[in-house]
Scaffold this motif. Structure first.
Motif, short mmCIF file in Angstrom:
data_model
loop_
_atom_site.label_atom_id
_atom_site.label_comp_id
_atom_site.label_asym_id
_atom_site.label_seq_id
_atom_site.Cartn_x
_atom_site.Cartn_y
_atom_site.Cartn_z
N VAL A 111 113.26 43.35 80.82
CA VAL A 111 112.11 43.81 81.62
C VAL A 111 112.64 44.70 82.74
O VAL A 111 113.56 44.31 83.46
N HIS A 112 112.06 45.87 82.89
CA HIS A 112 112.41 46.77 84.01
C HIS A 112 111.57 46.31 85.21
O HIS A 112 110.55 46.93 85.54
N LEU A 113 112.01 45.22 85.83
CA LEU A 113 111.13 44.55 86.78
C LEU A 113 110.96 45.30 88.09
O LEU A 113 111.94 45.79 88.68
N PHE A 114 109.75 45.36 88.56
CA PHE A 114 109.36 46.01 89.82
C PHE A 114 109.67 47.51 89.81
O PHE A 114 109.65 48.17 90.86
N HIS A 162 114.77 54.42 90.30
CA HIS A 162 113.80 53.33 90.50
C HIS A 162 112.42 53.96 90.71
O HIS A 162 112.32 55.01 91.33
N VAL A 163 111.36 53.30 90.19
CA VAL A 163 110.02 53.84 90.47
C VAL A 163 109.18 52.90 91.34
O VAL A 163 107.98 53.13 91.51
N TYR A 164 109.82 51.88 91.91
CA TYR A 164 109.17 51.04 92.92
C TYR A 164 107.72 50.71 92.60
O TYR A 164 106.82 50.98 93.40
N HIS A 165 107.51 50.11 91.41
CA HIS A 165 106.17 49.56 91.14
C HIS A 165 105.79 48.66 92.31
O HIS A 165 104.67 48.69 92.81
N LEU A 166 106.77 47.87 92.75
CA LEU A 166 106.64 47.08 93.97
C LEU A 166 107.94 47.24 94.76
O LEU A 166 109.00 47.44 94.16
N TYR A 167 107.84 47.14 96.08
CA TYR A 167 109.05 47.16 96.90
C TYR A 167 109.37 45.71 97.25
O TYR A 167 108.75 45.13 98.14
N VAL A 168 110.32 45.14 96.51
CA VAL A 168 110.58 43.71 96.67
C VAL A 168 111.95 43.50 97.29
O VAL A 168 112.95 44.03 96.80
N ALA A 169 111.96 42.73 98.36
CA ALA A 169 113.21 42.42 99.05
C ALA A 169 113.39 40.90 99.02
O ALA A 169 112.49 40.16 98.62
N GLY A 212 98.57 42.48 110.37
CA GLY A 212 97.78 43.25 109.40
C GLY A 212 98.61 43.85 108.28
O GLY A 212 98.11 44.69 107.52
N VAL A 213 99.87 43.43 108.17
CA VAL A 213 100.74 43.96 107.11
C VAL A 213 100.71 43.00 105.94
O VAL A 213 101.09 41.84 106.06
N GLU A 214 100.24 43.48 104.77
CA GLU A 214 100.18 42.62 103.58
C GLU A 214 101.55 42.49 102.93
O GLU A 214 102.28 43.48 102.82
N ALA A 215 101.86 41.28 102.48
CA ALA A 215 103.11 41.05 101.76
C ALA A 215 102.87 39.84 100.86
O ALA A 215 102.02 39.00 101.18
N ARG A 216 103.55 39.79 99.72
CA ARG A 216 103.39 38.58 98.91
C ARG A 216 104.59 38.36 98.00
O ARG A 216 105.25 39.30 97.58
N SER A 217 104.86 37.10 97.75
CA SER A 217 105.95 36.73 96.85
C SER A 217 105.43 36.75 95.42
O SER A 217 104.29 36.36 95.16
N TYR A 218 106.27 37.19 94.50
CA TYR A 218 105.91 37.23 93.08
C TYR A 218 106.65 36.15 92.30
O TYR A 218 107.78 35.81 92.65
N TYR A 219 105.99 35.66 91.26
CA TYR A 219 106.63 34.75 90.29
C TYR A 219 107.36 33.60 90.99
O TYR A 219 108.50 33.29 90.68
N ARG A 220 106.69 33.00 91.97
CA ARG A 220 107.27 31.89 92.75
C ARG A 220 107.65 30.74 91.82
O ARG A 220 108.68 30.08 92.01
N ALA A 237 115.79 34.24 93.04
CA ALA A 237 114.83 35.34 93.11
C ALA A 237 113.43 34.80 93.39
O ALA A 237 112.68 35.34 94.22
N ALA A 238 113.07 33.71 92.71
CA ALA A 238 111.73 33.14 92.87
C ALA A 238 111.50 32.62 94.29
O ALA A 238 110.42 32.79 94.86
N ALA A 239 112.54 32.00 94.87
CA ALA A 239 112.38 31.36 96.17
C ALA A 239 112.44 32.34 97.33
O ALA A 239 111.92 32.05 98.41
N THR A 240 113.09 33.48 97.14
CA THR A 240 113.38 34.34 98.30
C THR A 240 112.66 35.69 98.28
O THR A 240 112.71 36.41 99.27
N ASN A 241 112.02 36.05 97.16
CA ASN A 241 111.48 37.42 97.10
C ASN A 241 110.21 37.60 97.92
O ASN A 241 109.40 36.67 98.05
N LEU A 242 110.05 38.79 98.44
CA LEU A 242 108.82 39.15 99.15
C LEU A 242 108.55 40.64 98.90
O LEU A 242 109.41 41.49 99.18
N ALA A 243 107.37 40.93 98.36
CA ALA A 243 106.98 42.33 98.15
C ALA A 243 106.35 42.86 99.43
O ALA A 243 105.47 42.23 100.01
N LEU A 244 106.83 44.02 99.87
CA LEU A 244 106.32 44.68 101.08
C LEU A 244 105.49 45.90 100.66
O LEU A 244 105.62 46.37 99.53
#
Ligand SMILES: *Cc1c(COP(=O)(O)O)cnc(C)c1O
Length: 362
Positions: free
Chosen positions: A129-132, A274-281, A297-305, A332-339
């Protein structure tokens, strides 16, 4: 300042989209036909692939492509666990067994080593998978001598050494779900391949296993790219490279503003665009960080927790000995956050995201 997670907008293109939708409505050709064929040809040309076959969505693209590659009941398909559920689900719905491999948490993608550990004599295909939007090392997986189906749903337009994601393996599945880098106004998907026989079989399977609506040679699907969606995608495809360029510029602006000192941005694949479907750090305490961002007011969310191999729906596909140990996936599951990311993100919004990450950080 409100900063949305997905900074995209089709407003500028809506008049043209409405015009083309009206044309298709007036044409009476709603199922397959010239609009779908034109998109298939344009998308194949864009990617540098021989064939594109439009299907109903990205999940069906994966299942149908796996079947066209000869995968069937009882066969094993190696998939990462850190991905959208559909990657593994597609193997399960055709009676195959998804076998979960680990990812490198720095790139969020599989590696040749993690894939190799999951191979058995029953493995019939590998689905990197070419993830994110980051490229998985597909070229390195070729040495295993198995069919490779790229899950390119999140990486439309990504390139390595002049080749597009989706042309690196045996076949590829794309999704045109609205939030993807190239998205329609509803569901849509495509299978892309250079293999004439695979393309032919995908074309058969998407229409009930029949070429002539008289003889049904296989049990297939009713899964076609809608002509109305094809019309929308034909308007938007010429915009894709520009959008992806702007996504990369946003990532570069985050780096320039020092975001890398506050979070651990994902590491782009070697030599890949990279095409940054999501910017995940990654961050040691992503929930605390996202709560702090939300206050400003800044949205962020973790993926595939909960990674796919721990999802209840996958329980019966796990080895009897229990779930595999996938430490990179767990990290990856515990620490990721999409900005926030997207072609419409402004410089001021980038600065706000970085300032919000810095506020109260320890
Ligand atoms: C979106 C997505 C899919 C499924 O695509 P749909 O069009 O929603 O069925 C499959 N794999 C990945 C990695 C995705 O992001």
């Amino acid at each position: 300042m409100r900063v949305p997670l997905f900074a995209t907008s089709l407003a500028e293109h809506m008049p043209r989209i409405a015009e083309r939708l009206a044309d298709v409505a007036a044409s009476g050709r709603y199922i397959l036909g010239p609009e779908v064929e034109a998109f298939e040809e344009e998308f194949a040309t864009y990617l540098g692939a021989r064939h594109c076959v439009g299907v109903g969505n990205g999940t069906d693209a994966l299942s149908i492509a796996l079947r066209a590659l000869g995968v069937g009941p009882g066969d094993e398909v190696v998939v990462p666990s850190f991905t959208f559920y559909a990657t593994a689900e597609a193997a399960a719905t055709i009676g195959a067994r998804p076998v979960f491999c680990d990812v490198d948490p720095a790139s969020f993608c599989v590696t040749a080593e993690t894939v190799e550990r999951a191979l058995t004599p029953r493995t019939r295909a590998i689905v990197p998978v070419h993830l994110f939007g980051n490229l998985a090392p597909v070229e390195e997986l070729r040495r295993f001598g198995l069919p490779i189906l790229e899950d390119a749903a999140q990486a439309t337009g990504a390139t390595r050494a002049g080749r597009r994601a989706g042309t690196l393996g045996t076949a590829a599945a794309f999704s045109f779900f609205p939030s993807k880098n190239l998205g329609g106004l509803g569901d849509g998907g495509a299978v892309v391949t250079d293999d004439d026989e695979v393309a032919e079989r995908v074309g058969l399977l998407r229409s009930h296993g029949s070429r002539d609506k008289q003889t049904y040679v296989e049990v297939g699907y009713n899964s076609r790219l809608d002509a109305l969606q094809a019309a929308v995608l034909r308007v938007l495809l010429p915009e894709l490279d520009g959008w992806n360029e702007r996504r990369r510029a946003v990532a570069a602006a985050y780096a320039e503003r020092g975001l890398g000192e506050l979070v651990a941005p994902s590491v782009p694949a070697q030599g890949g665009e990279h095409v940054y479907h999501l910017y995940v750090a990654r961050h040691a305490r992503p929930d605390e960080l996202s709560a702090r961002l939300a206050e400003r007011g800044v949205e962020a969310r973790s993926y595939y927790r909960v990674p796919v191999h721990r999802q209840p729906g996958m329980a019966s596909y796990l080895p009897e000995a229990g779930p595999p140990e996938l430490p990179g996936t767990d990290e990856a599951a515990a620490t990721n956050l999409a900005l926030p990311m997207g072609p419409e993100l402004t410089r001021a919004q980038v600065e706000e995201v970085v300032a919000a990450c810095a506020s109260g950080s320890t």
